[in-house]
Design a protein around this motif. Structure first.
Motif: not given
Length: 431
Positions: A277-289
């Motif tokens: 779950s953390t990896a999923t959120v992390g990839i989303l944050i990375a893409g957004a940044l």
């Protein structure tokens, strides 16, 4: 000549609707933009790493996810449900009220709508449909609706995401979510009561007053978690990130030592699930940044502000437009994408109109949560549909009255800022 920004947007949309995660889609689209502009593509990696390493607050997200997952494998959810049933189960449509109250309590621990629906939702849906007192679609509908409260009442993972893009205090955002979350719970219970009388639902099994002390005592360790978290944050004892670590440790300690309901194998599986779950959120944050860098290069916020300025939108007009836009976007985008991609574009305009950014954050998060129960994307709809094996159309039909009630609550939250900000101001907020 082809516009690199337009190509980037179209590529992100094509990849996302083609099944690629939104985070990876944004990274790919942003990289293509940089190449077409003649920039070094490594700028994407640099922007990504700087955004992640410079935000200590982001550490709260995996810790809150872990805390919620531990609560779901332990017996905390069961005990909280028993307490909620003893509290409001005696009224007509009682298990519907129990559903809402248990979400209110559980949301003070997990900060996640999905955790609420998956953990508490499974249990309460089984209770509601056990003797045929409620239809499976109605149980699914009120479970999905009440789960939206999870990220409004603190702690809240979406509030942490908003703090990341708006540079606002997580503590004040948490405080600002308290009254709106309770309001959402009240309007859902009112709607449940109206439907219960209209459909003549039977009164559920009543817990006698003699048994109340015992039920409450068994739930006390679980009920103490929100008190410890919020008391620690607003008492200045710990930061929200440290509170997230305390939440995970407390949930594990209570589940293992006090309730003795977690086995080693379960804990290992929980760690794996939390990591995914953390990896999923992390990839989303990375893409957004990364995409945020593209948006900044294209000067999109200023262009949008100038465009809106042509229409001389008032504060009320802007907020109405924002609510309408976010409710529509919620039908096609996940909540994290809305908060990380769309919201930052409107923050400068909100500031120029004198809208308090903590208040604006609550509006944005509530809208994003309503997106979780609006078709066709509606993640919570898919979750409760999977649990109940009910078709989405039937669930949506029973959900409509609850969605209407939540939109009424959203209007109050939007146009009565003092209702949202009174608690943060009591805690020292100057906005």
């Amino acid at each position: 000549m082809t516009d690199p920004f337009l190509v980037s947007i179209l590529l992100i949309a094509f990849l996302a609707f083609g099944g690629l995660s939104m985070g990876l889609s944004m990274i790919c689209g942003s990289s293509v933009y940089l190449i077409m502009k003649g920039f070094d593509p490594s700028i994407a990696s640099e922007t990504l790493l700087q955004g992640l390493f410079n935000s200590y607050t982001l550490l709260a997200i995996p810790l809150f996810i872990l805390a919620a997952d531990i609560m779901n494998i332990g017996s905390l959810a069961d005990r909280l449900l028993q307490f909620s049933q003893a509290l409001v189960g005696r009224f007509k449509g009682g298990l519907g009220h129990v559903n809402v109250v248990s979400s209110l309590i559980f949301s003070g621990m997990s900060g996640s709508a999905v955790a609420d629906a998956v953990g508490m939702g499974k249990i309460i849906i089984n209770m509601m449909t056990k003797d045929g007192k409620y239809t499976a679609s109605y149980a699914a509908a009120i479970t999905a609706a009440s789960a939206t409260i999870g990220p409004i009442i603190p702690p809240s993972i979406p509030m942490v995401l908003y703090a990341l893009v708006s540079d606002q205090s997580v503590g004040y955002l948490f405080a600002a979510g308290m009254a709106p979350g309770l309001l959402m719970g009240v309007v859902l219970m009112v709607m449940n009561a109206v439907i219960a009388h209209r459909r003549n639902f039977s009164v559920d099994e009543v817990v006698s007053l003699r048994d109340m002390p015992g039920v409450t005592f068994r739930a006390i360790p679980a009920l103490l978690l929100p008190v410890i978290l919020l008391g620690g944050i607003y008492g200045g004892v710990m930061t929200p990130t440290e509170a997230a670590a305390v939440a995970a440790f407390y949930a594990l300690t209570i589940s293992v030592v006090v309730y003795r309901s977690v086995r080693l194998g379960q804990f290992y599986e929980t760690l794996l699930a939390s990591a995914r779950s953390t990896a999923t959120v992390g990839i989303l944050i990375a893409g957004a940044l990364t995409f945020q860098y593209v948006v900044t290069r294209e000067n999109v916020p200023d262009s949008l502000a100038a465009f809106l300025g042509q229409y001389e939108l008032s504060r009320v007009g802007f907020l109405l437009a924002i609510n309408a836009l976010f409710l529509v976007l919620g039908c096609i985008l996940e909540s994290g994408a809305i908060l990380l991609i769309i919201v930052p574009i409107f923050i400068p305009t909100a500031q120029s109109l004198g809208i308090d950014l903590v208040h604006f954050g609550v509006i944005c998060v509530v809208n994003a949560m309503l997106g979780l129960i609006t078709p066709p994307y509606g993640l919570l709809l898919f979750i409760v549909s999977t649990i109940t094996k009910q078709p989405l159309a039937r669930i949506v039909r029973d959900l409509v009255p609850f969605l209407f009630a939540l939109v009424v609550a959203l209007m109050i939250i939007t146009f009565v800022p003092d209702f949202v900000l009174w608690l943060p101001r009591m805690l020292g907020y100057k906005g």
